[in-house]
Design a protein around this motif. Structure first.
Motif, PDB file in Angstrom:
ATOM      1  N   LEU A   1       0.820  -1.219   0.000  1.00 41.50           N
ATOM      2  CA  LEU A   1       0.000   0.000   0.000  1.00 41.50           C
ATOM      3  C   LEU A   1       0.857   1.274   0.000  1.00 41.50           C
ATOM      4  O   LEU A   1       0.348   2.372   0.207  1.00 41.50           O
ATOM      5  CB  LEU A   1      -0.937  -0.009   1.214  1.00 41.50           C
ATOM      6  CG  LEU A   1      -1.918  -1.195   1.282  1.00 41.50           C
ATOM      7  CD1 LEU A   1      -2.708  -1.179   2.585  1.00 41.50           C
ATOM      8  CD2 LEU A   1      -2.867  -1.197   0.090  1.00 41.50           C
ATOM      9  N   ALA A   2       2.165   1.109  -0.247  1.00 37.97           N
ATOM     10  CA  ALA A   2       3.073   2.260  -0.141  1.00 37.97           C
ATOM     11  C   ALA A   2       2.794   3.324  -1.197  1.00 37.97           C
ATOM     12  O   ALA A   2       2.835   4.518  -0.923  1.00 37.97           O
ATOM     13  CB  ALA A   2       4.517   1.778  -0.234  1.00 37.97           C
ATOM     14  N   ASP A   3       2.498   2.888  -2.438  1.00 32.24           N
ATOM     15  CA  ASP A   3       2.198   3.885  -3.478  1.00 32.24           C
ATOM     16  C   ASP A   3       0.754   3.741  -3.914  1.00 32.24           C
ATOM     17  O   ASP A   3       0.106   2.719  -3.660  1.00 32.24           O
ATOM     18  CB  ASP A   3       3.153   3.727  -4.666  1.00 32.24           C
ATOM     19  CG  ASP A   3       3.217   2.286  -5.127  1.00 32.24           C
ATOM     20  OD1 ASP A   3       2.710   1.402  -4.398  1.00 32.24           O
ATOM     21  OD2 ASP A   3       3.751   2.020  -6.215  1.00 32.24           O
ATOM     22  N   LYS A   4       0.267   4.779  -4.594  1.00 30.72           N
ATOM     23  CA  LYS A   4      -1.150   4.809  -4.985  1.00 30.72           C
ATOM     24  C   LYS A   4      -1.483   3.638  -5.907  1.00 30.72           C
ATOM     25  O   LYS A   4      -0.814   3.405  -6.904  1.00 30.72           O
ATOM     26  CB  LYS A   4      -1.432   6.138  -5.698  1.00 30.72           C
ATOM     27  CG  LYS A   4      -2.872   6.284  -6.114  1.00 30.72           C
ATOM     28  CD  LYS A   4      -3.117   7.609  -6.812  1.00 30.72           C
ATOM     29  CE  LYS A   4      -4.402   7.466  -7.599  1.00 30.72           C
ATOM     30  NZ  LYS A   4      -5.290   8.564  -7.522  1.00 30.72           N
ATOM     31  N   LYS A   5      -2.520   2.911  -5.562  1.00 33.12           N
ATOM     32  CA  LYS A   5      -2.886   1.720  -6.339  1.00 33.12           C
ATOM     33  C   LYS A   5      -4.354   1.749  -6.737  1.00 33.12           C
ATOM     34  O   LYS A   5      -5.177   2.400  -6.085  1.00 33.12           O
ATOM     35  CB  LYS A   5      -2.644   0.463  -5.493  1.00 33.12           C
ATOM     36  CG  LYS A   5      -1.179   0.177  -5.199  1.00 33.12           C
ATOM     37  CD  LYS A   5      -0.852  -1.278  -5.442  1.00 33.12           C
ATOM     38  CE  LYS A   5       0.597  -1.503  -5.783  1.00 33.12           C
ATOM     39  NZ  LYS A   5       1.512  -1.263  -4.676  1.00 33.12           N
ATOM     40  N   ARG A   6      -4.637   1.020  -7.829  1.00 33.78           N
ATOM     41  CA  ARG A   6      -6.044   0.767  -8.189  1.00 33.78           C
ATOM     42  C   ARG A   6      -6.412  -0.567  -7.561  1.00 33.78           C
ATOM     43  O   ARG A   6      -5.843  -1.602  -7.908  1.00 33.78           O
ATOM     44  CB  ARG A   6      -6.204   0.704  -9.709  1.00 33.78           C
ATOM     45  CG  ARG A   6      -6.089   2.074 -10.375  1.00 33.78           C
ATOM     46  CD  ARG A   6      -5.817   1.961 -11.838  1.00 33.78           C
ATOM     47  NE  ARG A   6      -4.512   1.310 -12.057  1.00 33.78           N
ATOM     48  CZ  ARG A   6      -3.888   1.264 -13.224  1.00 33.78           C
ATOM     49  NH1 ARG A   6      -4.440   1.788 -14.300  1.00 33.78           N
ATOM     50  NH2 ARG A   6      -2.719   0.668 -13.334  1.00 33.78           N
ATOM     51  N   ILE A   7      -7.350  -0.521  -6.621  1.00 34.18           N
ATOM     52  CA  ILE A   7      -7.654  -1.711  -5.819  1.00 34.18           C
ATOM     53  C   ILE A   7      -9.107  -2.134  -6.037  1.00 34.18           C
ATOM     54  O   ILE A   7     -10.016  -1.309  -5.964  1.00 34.18           O
ATOM     55  CB  ILE A   7      -7.404  -1.442  -4.324  1.00 34.18           C
ATOM     56  CG1 ILE A   7      -5.948  -0.979  -4.117  1.00 34.18           C
ATOM     57  CG2 ILE A   7      -7.709  -2.693  -3.483  1.00 34.18           C
ATOM     58  CD1 ILE A   7      -5.599  -0.593  -2.693  1.00 34.18           C
ATOM     59  N   VAL A   8      -9.288  -3.408  -6.338  1.00 36.63           N
ATOM     60  CA  VAL A   8     -10.645  -3.965  -6.453  1.00 36.63           C
ATOM     61  C   VAL A   8     -10.918  -4.809  -5.212  1.00 36.63           C
ATOM     62  O   VAL A   8     -10.074  -5.598  -4.783  1.00 36.63           O
ATOM     63  CB  VAL A   8     -10.799  -4.828  -7.721  1.00 36.63           C
ATOM     64  CG1 VAL A   8     -12.114  -5.613  -7.677  1.00 36.63           C
ATOM     65  CG2 VAL A   8     -10.760  -3.947  -8.967  1.00 36.63           C
ATOM     66  N   LEU A   9     -12.104  -4.617  -4.627  1.00 39.38           N
ATOM     67  CA  LEU A   9     -12.517  -5.429  -3.483  1.00 39.38           C
ATOM     68  C   LEU A   9     -13.604  -6.392  -3.938  1.00 39.38           C
ATOM     69  O   LEU A   9     -14.498  -6.009  -4.704  1.00 39.38           O
ATOM     70  CB  LEU A   9     -13.045  -4.555  -2.346  1.00 39.38           C
ATOM     71  CG  LEU A   9     -11.997  -3.578  -1.778  1.00 39.38           C
ATOM     72  CD1 LEU A   9     -12.133  -2.215  -2.431  1.00 39.38           C
ATOM     73  CD2 LEU A   9     -12.109  -3.469  -0.272  1.00 39.38           C
ATOM     74  N   THR A  10     -13.522  -7.631  -3.474  1.00 41.31           N
ATOM     75  CA  THR A  10     -14.516  -8.642  -3.867  1.00 41.31           C
ATOM     76  C   THR A  10     -15.087  -9.317  -2.623  1.00 41.31           C
ATOM     77  O   THR A  10     -14.523  -9.205  -1.531  1.00 41.31           O
ATOM     78  CB  THR A  10     -13.881  -9.735  -4.744  1.00 41.31           C
ATOM     79  OG1 THR A  10     -12.831 -10.381  -4.005  1.00 41.31           O
ATOM     80  CG2 THR A  10     -13.311  -9.168  -6.035  1.00 41.31           C
ATOM     81  N   CYS A  11     -16.209 -10.018  -2.816  1.00 43.48           N
ATOM     82  CA  CYS A  11     -16.802 -10.784  -1.711  1.00 43.48           C
ATOM     83  C   CYS A  11     -17.403 -12.070  -2.268  1.00 43.48           C
ATOM     84  O   CYS A  11     -17.377 -12.294  -3.480  1.00 43.48           O
ATOM     85  CB  CYS A  11     -17.873  -9.969  -0.995  1.00 43.48           C
ATOM     86  SG  CYS A  11     -19.348  -9.683  -1.985  1.00 43.48           S
ATOM     87  N   HIS A  12     -17.981 -12.890  -1.379  1.00 47.27           N
ATOM     88  CA  HIS A  12     -18.539 -14.177  -1.816  1.00 47.27           C
ATOM     89  C   HIS A  12     -19.909 -14.015  -2.485  1.00 47.27           C
ATOM     90  O   HIS A  12     -20.544 -12.979  -2.360  1.00 47.27           O
ATOM     91  CB  HIS A  12     -18.637 -15.140  -0.634  1.00 47.27           C
ATOM     92  CG  HIS A  12     -19.479 -14.645   0.509  1.00 47.27           C
ATOM     93  ND1 HIS A  12     -20.846 -14.591   0.454  1.00 47.27           N
ATOM     94  CD2 HIS A  12     -19.134 -14.177   1.742  1.00 47.27           C
ATOM     95  CE1 HIS A  12     -21.313 -14.123   1.605  1.00 47.27           C
ATOM     96  NE2 HIS A  12     -20.288 -13.852   2.406  1.00 47.27           N
ATOM     97  N   ILE A  13     -20.336 -15.076  -3.183  1.00 45.18           N
ATOM     98  CA  ILE A  13     -21.671 -15.079  -3.804  1.00 45.18           C
ATOM     99  C   ILE A  13     -22.750 -14.947  -2.726  1.00 45.18           C
ATOM    100  O   ILE A  13     -22.523 -15.263  -1.566  1.00 45.18           O
ATOM    101  CB  ILE A  13     -21.948 -16.367  -4.630  1.00 45.18           C
ATOM    102  CG1 ILE A  13     -21.607 -17.613  -3.813  1.00 45.18           C
ATOM    103  CG2 ILE A  13     -21.213 -16.353  -5.943  1.00 45.18           C
ATOM    104  CD1 ILE A  13     -22.221 -18.879  -4.370  1.00 45.18           C
ATOM    105  N   SER A  14     -23.924 -14.508  -3.156  1.00 46.85           N
ATOM    106  CA  SER A  14     -25.034 -14.214  -2.233  1.00 46.85           C
ATOM    107  C   SER A  14     -24.534 -13.363  -1.069  1.00 46.85           C
ATOM    108  O   SER A  14     -24.582 -13.788   0.092  1.00 46.85           O
ATOM    109  CB  SER A  14     -25.658 -15.495  -1.671  1.00 46.85           C
ATOM    110  OG  SER A  14     -26.036 -16.354  -2.696  1.00 46.85           O
ATOM    111  N   PRO A  15     -24.040 -12.166  -1.373  1.00 46.40           N
ATOM    112  CA  PRO A  15     -23.412 -11.355  -0.329  1.00 46.40           C
ATOM    113  C   PRO A  15     -24.362 -11.093   0.846  1.00 46.40           C
ATOM    114  O   PRO A  15     -25.549 -10.837   0.646  1.00 46.40           O
ATOM    115  CB  PRO A  15     -23.099 -10.039  -1.047  1.00 46.40           C
ATOM    116  CG  PRO A  15     -23.041 -10.392  -2.495  1.00 46.40           C
ATOM    117  CD  PRO A  15     -24.054 -11.483  -2.675  1.00 46.40           C
ATOM    118  N   ASP A  16     -23.815 -11.176   2.061  1.00 43.10           N
ATOM    119  CA  ASP A  16     -24.572 -10.882   3.272  1.00 43.10           C
ATOM    120  C   ASP A  16     -24.036  -9.581   3.874  1.00 43.10           C
ATOM    121  O   ASP A  16     -23.200  -8.900   3.286  1.00 43.10           O
ATOM    122  CB  ASP A  16     -24.478 -12.064   4.242  1.00 43.10           C
ATOM    123  CG  ASP A  16     -23.034 -12.469   4.521  1.00 43.10           C
ATOM    124  OD1 ASP A  16     -22.112 -11.659   4.242  1.00 43.10           O
ATOM    125  OD2 ASP A  16     -22.813 -13.581   5.025  1.00 43.10           O
TER     126      ASP A  16
END
Ligand code: 5GP
Ligand code: MN
Length: 347
Positions: free
Chosen positions: A18-33
């Protein structure tokens, strides 16, 4: 106040990622709760505070009763055809993928297959047993009640909690609350309540969050609950077990929306002496697919039963899986599973 949850080496690795600016994608599991959505929105907000670009991508739709979570409306949904191209574009450009509340890319179905085709490094923040290998940093704590608890503890250790925003606190509380049935199971550790105290001090209105999630439903949804309990619940008294079915015809009749059956599987456990509840529901798109949810009390192993009979897994007291068959056949399989575990159920 809270013990560290990651090693100095992991902390160093995270700092470096995380030291330099990044393009970050966050994901989660199917049928999100609530935990899936809450951990994504909270982590995305933290990462934005640290100067990164973030996008949250869910594998499929999440229920309306989670839409109020700050940031939930901005998520991309991979299985919505009009959003898939954009989701894939963002993923291809990502420098880093944050896997929230899931232990393997396989828990994301098609989205997981796409993530597997990427070379970007991954971070996992999760509380399911047996995490996949292959992440640059794996923060997996099966003993914790929610991915949101793991995230809070990470924020604490990394020094990100001191500037926690109110929206982050709301998201984290929501995830911890939904994964513990409003702190009625899997939440006996003092740390859980020490975290809640911090979140309340930060300004959350926990009673309102409870109402938003559990006490805000349509008349159809309320009637559906009554129907499933009155008509479709079979209780196998001798086995301290119950089975509830829900087919597509009934789904249409009650104009069921995404997430409307959430929590129903827990209800039979209110019956005195009940140890196991199995909920079988037909898939909307493929009627030959039966989604299975299992819940138990005490030490009955839902995950073992799910692995053996329902092609799934999960936690001791909460597991899921799927069958490819008719509803009648699924009920037969469930009854066979119950008989097979007779010794533990009758005890
Ligand atoms: P639910 O009944 O809410 O769909 O799932 C209950 C729990 O079981 C969740 O914690 C979920 O992660 C886990 N789970 C659900 N389906 C599967 C599955 O197919 N495989 C595995 N390994 N775990 C599952
Ligand atoms: Mn969770």
């Amino acid at each position: 106040m809270f013990e560290n949850i990651i090693s100095p080496e992991q902390q160093q690795a995270l700092h470096q990622l995380l030291a330099d600016k990044k393009r970050i994608v966050l994901t989660c599991h199917i049928s999100p709760d609530g935990d899936a959505i809450g951990s994504m929105t909270a982590m995305a907000s933290v990462l934005r505070r640290l100067g990164h670009d973030t996008t949250c991508i869910c594998p499929d739709n999440f229920p309306d009763f989670l839409m109020w979570i700050p940031g939930a409306k901005d998520m991309l949904v991979y299985n919505r055809s009009e959003q898939r191209t954009q989701a894939e574009q963002v993923l291809r450009e990502a420098d880093l993928v944050c896997m929230m509340d899931h232990n393997a890319t396989s828990r994301m179905n098609e989205l997981g297959a796409f993530v597997d085709s990427l070379t970007a490094p991954r971070i996992m923040i999760d509380h399911h047993p047996n995490p996949d290998t292959g992440c640059a940093v794996t923060i997996s704590r099966p003993g914790m009640c929610a991915a949101c608890e793991v995230l809070f503890r990470l924020m604490w250790q990394m020094g990100w909690a001191s500037d926690m925003t109110l929206d982050e606190a709301i998201s984290i509380y929501t995830g911890m609350m939904t994964d513990t049935g409003a702190f009625t199971y899997n939440s006996n550790r003092p740390e859980v309540f020490e975290i809640i105290a911090k979140l309340i001090a930060r300004g959350i209105d926990k009673d309102r969050i409870y109402r938003n999630v559990f006490w805000t439903q349509s008349a159809d949804r309320l009637r559906l609950t009554g129907f499933l309990l009155y008509v479709n619940m079979q209780i196998l008294d001798d086995y301290h077990a119950s089975i509830i079915t829900f087919n597509n015809k009934e789904r249409r009749h009650f104009q069921t929306r995404n997430g409307d059956t959430e929590g129903i599987v827990n209800m039979p456990l209110q019956v005195a002496g009940m140890k196991l509840s199995i909920f079988l529901r037909q898939d909307t798109e493929n009627p030959q697919n039966i989604r299975v949810s299992l819940r138990s009390v005490d030490d009955f192993p839902c995950n073992e039963m799910s692995a053996r009979y329902f092609n799934g897994g999960g936690h001791l007291n909460a597991a899921g899986g799927r069958l490819t068959c008719s509803m009648d056949q699924a009920v037969e399989i469930a009854k066979r599973a119950i008989k097979d575990f007779e010794a533990q159920l009758r005890a």
